[in-house]
Enzyme design. Structure first.
Site, PDB file in Angstrom:
ATOM      1  N   SER A 143      -8.570   0.554  -5.930  1.00 58.08           N
ATOM      2  CA  SER A 143      -8.419  -0.416  -4.577  1.00 58.08           C
ATOM      3  C   SER A 143      -9.604  -0.423  -3.762  1.00 58.08           C
ATOM      4  O   SER A 143     -10.764  -1.045  -4.203  1.00 58.08           O
ATOM      5  CB  SER A 143      -7.116  -0.172  -4.120  1.00 58.08           C
ATOM      6  N   HIS A 188      -5.570  -6.123  -6.860  1.00 59.85           N
ATOM      7  CA  HIS A 188      -4.398  -6.396  -6.648  1.00 59.85           C
ATOM      8  C   HIS A 188      -4.190  -7.722  -6.643  1.00 59.85           C
ATOM      9  O   HIS A 188      -3.474  -8.491  -5.968  1.00 59.85           O
ATOM     10  CB  HIS A 188      -3.761  -6.128  -5.106  1.00 59.85           C
TER      11      HIS A 188
END
Length: 206
Positions: free
Chosen positions: A121, A162
């Site tokens: 991330s 994401h």
């Protein structure tokens, strides 16, 4: 040799890691959870990610928070490690702390020397030349001392983690709509990984 394993959620794709990087059992990993310092559930995240590294990958973990460690400790920790893993949280806060301590250049030196880099991330996004494109996803207010958004430049593209996935489905769509014609984005869902082996870049979705 530069080897990068860039993901949205390591837990979802960790079975692909040994296939990419070889057997990691017994390897020493410098685990940098700094990005989550300013997020809810920080301690829970550290415990679960440490458990993942130890129990599923068999690695020896050194937790290295660059927000609190000295520059000397950061340098020693990175040099002693076989693998560097930066996990998720606020990308801007992460960059602020990496640059404040000089850990950014120390890290780049180790990765350019051939050390495996795992970025999750925020840790994946920070590998880009710049992280300004993520301001729709992460709050820049959590990094009040960051003068600009120039990042590690380990790659010449921009990972959008994401993508179309919880909890950033809408925000990732907005970022893609705004930047897809301006930047070389590489999108990955919560089950995706961008693998970089020198000049070879592979994107896999499970």
């Amino acid at each position: 040799m530069v080897k990068l394993f860039l993901v949205s959620m390591l837990n979802n794709v960790c079975d692909l890691l040994p296939k990419f990087a070889g057997d990691l059992h017994g390897k020493r990993v410098a685990y940098i959870p700094t990005a989550s310092n300013v997020e809810r559930g920080h301690q829970t995240m550290v415990r679960s990610e440490t458990k993942l590294l130890v129990n599923r990958l068999g690695m020896q973990v050194n937790v290295l928070d660059v927000a609190t460690a000295s520059t000397a400790a950061i340098k020693a920790g990175l040099q002693a490690a076989d693998v560097i893993y930066i996990s998720g949280g606020n990308t801007f806060y992460l960059l602020q702390e990496l640059r404040r301590t000089g850990a950014d250049q120390l890290l780049v030196n180790e990765v350019n020397a051939g050390k495996l880099y795992i970025g999750e991330s925020a840790g994946a996004a920070i590998a880009a030349p710049d992280i300004g494109y993520l301001s729709l996803m992460d709050s820049t207010k959590k990094a009040p001392d960051l003068p600009n958004y120039h990042a590690l430049k380990l790659v010449d593209f921009y990972v959008l983690p994401h993508y179309l996935s919880f909890p950033f489905k809408r925000k990732s769509q907005q970022i893609f709509a705004k930047y897809s014609t301006k930047l070389p984005l590489k999108t990955i869902s919560n089950h995706g990984v961008v693998m970089v082996n020198n000049d070879i870049v592979t994107i896999t979705e499970k």
